[in-house]
Each structure stands twice: as C-alpha cells, then as structure tokens.
Design a protein around this motif. Structure first.
Motif, PDB file in Angstrom:
ATOM      1  N   SER A   1      -5.513   4.024 -11.568  1.00  0.00           N
ATOM      2  CA  SER A   1      -5.864   3.584 -10.215  1.00  0.00           C
ATOM      3  C   SER A   1      -4.636   3.426  -9.338  1.00  0.00           C
ATOM      4  O   SER A   1      -4.457   2.412  -8.673  1.00  0.00           O
TER       5      SER A   1
ATOM      6  N   TYR B   1      -3.204   4.055  -6.154  1.00  0.00           N
ATOM      7  CA  TYR B   1      -3.611   4.496  -4.821  1.00  0.00           C
ATOM      8  C   TYR B   1      -2.422   4.463  -3.872  1.00  0.00           C
ATOM      9  O   TYR B   1      -1.639   3.519  -3.855  1.00  0.00           O
ATOM     10  N   TRP B   2      -2.321   5.492  -3.086  1.00  0.00           N
ATOM     11  CA  TRP B   2      -1.222   5.687  -2.144  1.00  0.00           C
ATOM     12  C   TRP B   2      -1.762   5.295  -0.772  1.00  0.00           C
ATOM     13  O   TRP B   2      -2.746   5.863  -0.297  1.00  0.00           O
ATOM     14  N   ASN B   3      -1.136   4.288  -0.127  1.00  0.00           N
ATOM     15  CA  ASN B   3      -1.734   3.653   1.042  1.00  0.00           C
ATOM     16  C   ASN B   3      -0.783   3.616   2.234  1.00  0.00           C
ATOM     17  O   ASN B   3       0.426   3.747   2.095  1.00  0.00           O
TER      18      ASN B   3
ATOM     19  N   TYR C   1     -12.085   3.833   6.771  1.00  0.00           N
ATOM     20  CA  TYR C   1     -11.699   5.109   6.190  1.00  0.00           C
ATOM     21  C   TYR C   1     -12.785   5.658   5.280  1.00  0.00           C
ATOM     22  O   TYR C   1     -13.611   4.919   4.739  1.00  0.00           O
TER      23      TYR C   1
ATOM     24  N   TYR D   1     -14.780   7.319  -1.441  1.00  0.00           N
ATOM     25  CA  TYR D   1     -14.358   6.021  -0.945  1.00  0.00           C
ATOM     26  C   TYR D   1     -14.788   5.864   0.512  1.00  0.00           C
ATOM     27  O   TYR D   1     -14.616   6.770   1.323  1.00  0.00           O
TER      28      TYR D   1
ATOM     29  N   ARG E   1      -6.323   4.494   2.752  1.00  0.00           N
ATOM     30  CA  ARG E   1      -5.959   5.207   1.530  1.00  0.00           C
ATOM     31  C   ARG E   1      -5.510   6.629   1.877  1.00  0.00           C
ATOM     32  O   ARG E   1      -6.209   7.364   2.548  1.00  0.00           O
TER      33      ARG E   1
ATOM     34  N   GLN F   1      -4.635   9.484  -4.269  1.00  0.00           N
ATOM     35  CA  GLN F   1      -4.880   8.876  -5.567  1.00  0.00           C
ATOM     36  C   GLN F   1      -4.035   9.627  -6.587  1.00  0.00           C
ATOM     37  O   GLN F   1      -4.134  10.847  -6.716  1.00  0.00           O
TER      38      GLN F   1
ATOM     39  N   SER G   1      -0.225   1.093  -4.704  1.00  0.00           N
ATOM     40  CA  SER G   1      -1.014  -0.104  -4.997  1.00  0.00           C
ATOM     41  C   SER G   1      -0.397  -0.964  -6.103  1.00  0.00           C
ATOM     42  O   SER G   1      -0.682  -0.792  -7.275  1.00  0.00           O
TER      43      SER G   1
END
Length: 200
Positions: A62, A64-66, A82, A103, A112, A115, A185
C-alpha cells in the motif's frame, strides 16, 4: 502572398506555440516529502510534474504516492476530490494474477498520484522497485477556479509485477495555490522529481 509575408506568418505561429520550461529539478534521498515552493504561478496557468525511479525501500502493498497543494505556503489538508484506478499484475508462486482497484474520495485530505505496491506478489527482496509518472496541474494560481490535476503513473514491483495508475482530481477551493507537497504514504523515498511550467 509574398514569400516574406508567409515567412513572417510562420515565425509568428512558432513564437506562439506552447513551450515547456523547467522550473525546478530535485533529487530525493530518503526524504519524507518534497516541496516545490516557487511554482511561478503568475507566469504559468499549467504545470507539468514528473517523477522518476521513486523508491521507498520498504516492502508494502500500500505505498501510495500523494500530493497536497500549498496556499500561502501552508499544506492544504482538506477539500480534495479524486478518482483513480490502479491495475496490478505479476506472478505469485507461478500463479498469474490481476487486481483492479478503484479509488474515489470527496473531501479528502490529499490527492493520490500513484500506487507503488512494492513487494506485491513475491518474497524476493533482492529485486528493486520504482514508480514513474507525470501529472498535469491546471490553474493553480487562479483564485477564481478550482485547481485540477490529471495524473498517470506506473509502479514497478517485485517479480516484474506492475501497477499502472491513472486519475483525475480537484482542489475544491477558489484559492491561489502557490506550491506543491509530494510524499509517499508514511515512508521515506528516493528518486528524481521535476516541475515544468507550460506557456500557452
């Protein structure tokens, strides 16, 4: 039409063509986040953000690139909306698999961008992983419009599995965005990031 006039017309068209101008390049090395604080919003209505070989070094399904936007230099932690979809495939003990994740969030605290899914499907810790992609950000500095973003990324994980991601998002606020905060994340990360301004 005289040849000189035609030549002048072509030169005028060329000078009005959109151009991609580098604003800032940054190298992350075990950073918790990267900030772009000088986005030159009064010059550019559109920004193009790229990231290359982003790696957390953590085995997790998990990652996640935010992104969050800055207003007055402060990270905004609300009013994002989003939608995105990630498709993951690879191999696990000789069994092929495919996993589709959708998502959707309104009133979120972030957007986001991708991933990574490091370690998805295999226990081979000797194989590296990375995330690459881009985001087009529109009207960041226009206080009369919501800032919007389109993003596409691919996270390459263990066992040659990959996680293509694409999404669209908005900051639901008529505010003047003056910076971008990009982070993974909960993990540190390394890699290359670049921000460009697009003249229209």
């Amino acid at each position: 039409m005289p040849l000189g006039a035609a030549r002048f017309g072509l030169q005028a068209l060329e000078s009005e063509s959109p151009a991609l101008n580098l604003i800032q390049h940054q190298t992350a090395s075990s950073d918790t986040s990267i900030d772009f604080t000088s986005i030159q919003g009064s010059t550019y209505d559109y920004h193009y953000l790229t990231w290359t070989d982003i790696d957390t070094g953590i085995r997790d399904n998990s990652n996640y690139w935010n992104i969050r936007f800055k207003v007055g230099g402060t990270n905004q932690t609300s009013n994002y909306s989003y939608m995105g979809q990630a498709l993951t495939w690879g191999s696990n003990s000789g069994q092929s698999y495919k996993d589709r994740n959708f998502y959707k969030s309104t009133g979120a605290s972030l957007i986001r961008l991708g991933q990574v899914n490091r370690g998805y499907g295999d226990n081979n810790s000797s194989i590296d992983s990375s995330c690459n992609g881009w985001a087009l950000i529109s009207f960041a500095n226009d206080s009369n419009k919501w800032t919007s973003i389109q993003t596409q990324a691919i996270g390459q994980s263990y066992a040659a599995g990959s996680s293509p991601f694409r999404g669209v998002a908005f900051h639901m606020s008529n505010s003047s965005v003056d910076g971008f905060n990009i982070y993974m994340s909960g993990y540190t990360f390394s890699g290359e990031l670049a921000l460009y301004g697009i003249t229209s």
